[in-house]
Design a protein around this motif. Structure first.
Motif, PDB file in Angstrom:
ATOM      1  N   ASN A  69      46.884  37.525  28.886  1.00  0.00           N
ATOM      2  CA  ASN A  69      46.012  38.690  29.389  1.00  0.00           C
ATOM      3  C   ASN A  69      45.815  39.580  28.562  1.00  0.00           C
ATOM      4  O   ASN A  69      45.590  40.985  28.722  1.00  0.00           O
ATOM      5  N   THR A 156      43.330  36.137  39.444  1.00  0.00           N
ATOM      6  CA  THR A 156      43.319  35.493  38.334  1.00  0.00           C
ATOM      7  C   THR A 156      44.625  35.414  37.545  1.00  0.00           C
ATOM      8  O   THR A 156      44.895  34.453  36.965  1.00  0.00           O
ATOM      9  N   SER A 157      45.463  36.411  37.625  1.00  0.00           N
ATOM     10  CA  SER A 157      46.873  36.240  37.465  1.00  0.00           C
ATOM     11  C   SER A 157      47.542  37.539  37.962  1.00  0.00           C
ATOM     12  O   SER A 157      47.251  38.406  38.249  1.00  0.00           O
ATOM     13  N   SER A 160      47.038  41.237  36.885  1.00  0.00           N
ATOM     14  CA  SER A 160      45.723  41.574  36.359  1.00  0.00           C
ATOM     15  C   SER A 160      45.261  42.793  36.980  1.00  0.00           C
ATOM     16  O   SER A 160      45.585  42.970  38.327  1.00  0.00           O
ATOM     17  N   PHE A 181      47.505  32.747  42.958  1.00  0.00           N
ATOM     18  CA  PHE A 181      47.226  33.165  41.454  1.00  0.00           C
ATOM     19  C   PHE A 181      46.640  32.158  40.719  1.00  0.00           C
ATOM     20  O   PHE A 181      47.176  30.935  41.121  1.00  0.00           O
ATOM     21  N   TYR A 182      45.591  32.300  39.898  1.00  0.00           N
ATOM     22  CA  TYR A 182      45.014  31.406  39.093  1.00  0.00           C
ATOM     23  C   TYR A 182      45.110  31.678  37.434  1.00  0.00           C
ATOM     24  O   TYR A 182      45.426  32.766  37.382  1.00  0.00           O
ATOM     25  N   LYS A 183      44.945  30.450  36.673  1.00  0.00           N
ATOM     26  CA  LYS A 183      45.075  30.774  35.232  1.00  0.00           C
ATOM     27  C   LYS A 183      43.885  31.523  34.873  1.00  0.00           C
ATOM     28  O   LYS A 183      43.764  32.192  33.740  1.00  0.00           O
TER      29      LYS A 183
END
Length: 320
Positions: A69, A156-157, A160, A181-183
């Motif tokens: 991040n 996105t995370s 974030s 949540f996604y990478k």
């Protein structure tokens, strides 16, 4: 050996005098962007780097160092030599919240980095899958509280800024949804378009094509007022959420102890570049506004963002 000769020899071996920074820059400068190529930070960096290289008569290189991040690239700059030739160009809010989100952070943004300049602010968009059949924030909030509601928010995370913005919206409206949540942002967008998740918050450049094609519905923009790029999309402020101005603040930082003369000169050069009509137009194409600031104003914004998001995290009882 005469005493005066000894003194001259010592002076010769001491290296350049402290005021050498007055002649900065004498070689290429590097902007470290801690995200992959193609994102808002990367595009902004290249716009500014091109114009800056013309004004200072030195090359300005943009180097992408993504990961964690943004913390991998930030750490590189924090640990680099403070000679005025390596700088971080990043999302200020993400940097400010990092110590709260990442307990094992190997640097402290507030003490290991020096504020240099602010470049731009670009708000986010709150969008939904059209199958949800809502066109306003009020309708979304009411529907999310329904007995059969099962809303998933694509983040996105964890930690974030888009995730924390979603949390702040829930805290201020009472909306109910689960976070997924996604990478990366592209996967989150794809799943929302496919209907696996129902809503998300992301930047204007990546969402605009899907809104125009009808694959996503824009409910609001996270700025104080409507934006020129999307005049038909209301701000969340006018939709009832007071004090919600959130987005990507793109700023420049150097390693701690970067010479004050360099910081002052680069701040002045950047602020002059931000006044150029062609630069402002290129930023507007990204849904961003130029935001020239003094160094102290950047410091204040950084502290305010850190305080703001720490409060959101605390109120949500979010654990990392």
């Amino acid at each position: 050996m005469k005493f005066t000769t000894l003194i001259l020899l010592c002076m010769a071996t001491m290296g350049p005098p402290a005021h050498a920074s007055e002649h900065w820059p004498q070689r290429p400068i590097t902007f470290v962007v801690p995200y992959p190529p193609g994102g808002t930070s990367d595009i902004v960096a290249r716009i500014v780097a091109n114009r800056l290289s013309e004004t200072i008569k030195q090359s300005v290189v943009v180097e992408n160092r993504p990961g964690a991040n943004g913390n991998i690239g930030a750490n590189i700059v924090a640990k680099s030599k403070p000679d005025g030739y390596t700088f971080l160009l990043c999302d200020v809010s993400a940097l400010a919240v990092s110590p709260t989100v990442y307990k094992s952070l190997t640097f402290n943004p507030e003490t290991d980095l020096t504020s240099v300049a602010m470049l731009s602010f670009s708000p986010f968009l709150l969008v939904t899958n059209p199958a949800l059949h809502v066109s306003t924030l009020r309708a979304l909030v009411e529907k999310s509280k329904g007995t059969n509601a099962d809303f998933n928010f694509a983040a996105t995370s964890i930690g974030s800024i888009s995730h924390l913005t979603g949390l702040e919206i829930k805290q201020k409206t009472g909306a109910i949804w689960q976070d997924v949540f996604y990478k990366g942002g592209s996967e989150a967008i794809s799943d929302t378009i496919a209907g696996h998740t129902q809503l998300l918050i992301a930047g204007i450049p990546v969402l605009a094509p899907h809104i125009q094609s009808g694959k996503l519905t824009a409910l609001g923009v996270t700025s104080a007022s409507r934006i020129e790029l999307m005049p038909n999309v209301p701000s969340l402020e006018e939709s009832g959420i007071k004090g919600l101005e959130v987005g990507a603040w793109q700023g420049i930082f150097g390693p701690r102890q970067t010479p004050n003369e360099v910081v002052s000169k680069l701040n002045s050069e950047i602020n002059n570049i931000l006044q150029l009509p062609d630069v402002q137009n290129k930023f507007k194409e990204l849904g961003a506004d130029t935001k020239p600031m003094s160094v102290e104003q950047v410091n204040t914004l950084f502290r305010d963002e850190a305080k703001r998001w720490s409060s959101v995290i605390k109120n949500a009882n979010l654990k990392f």
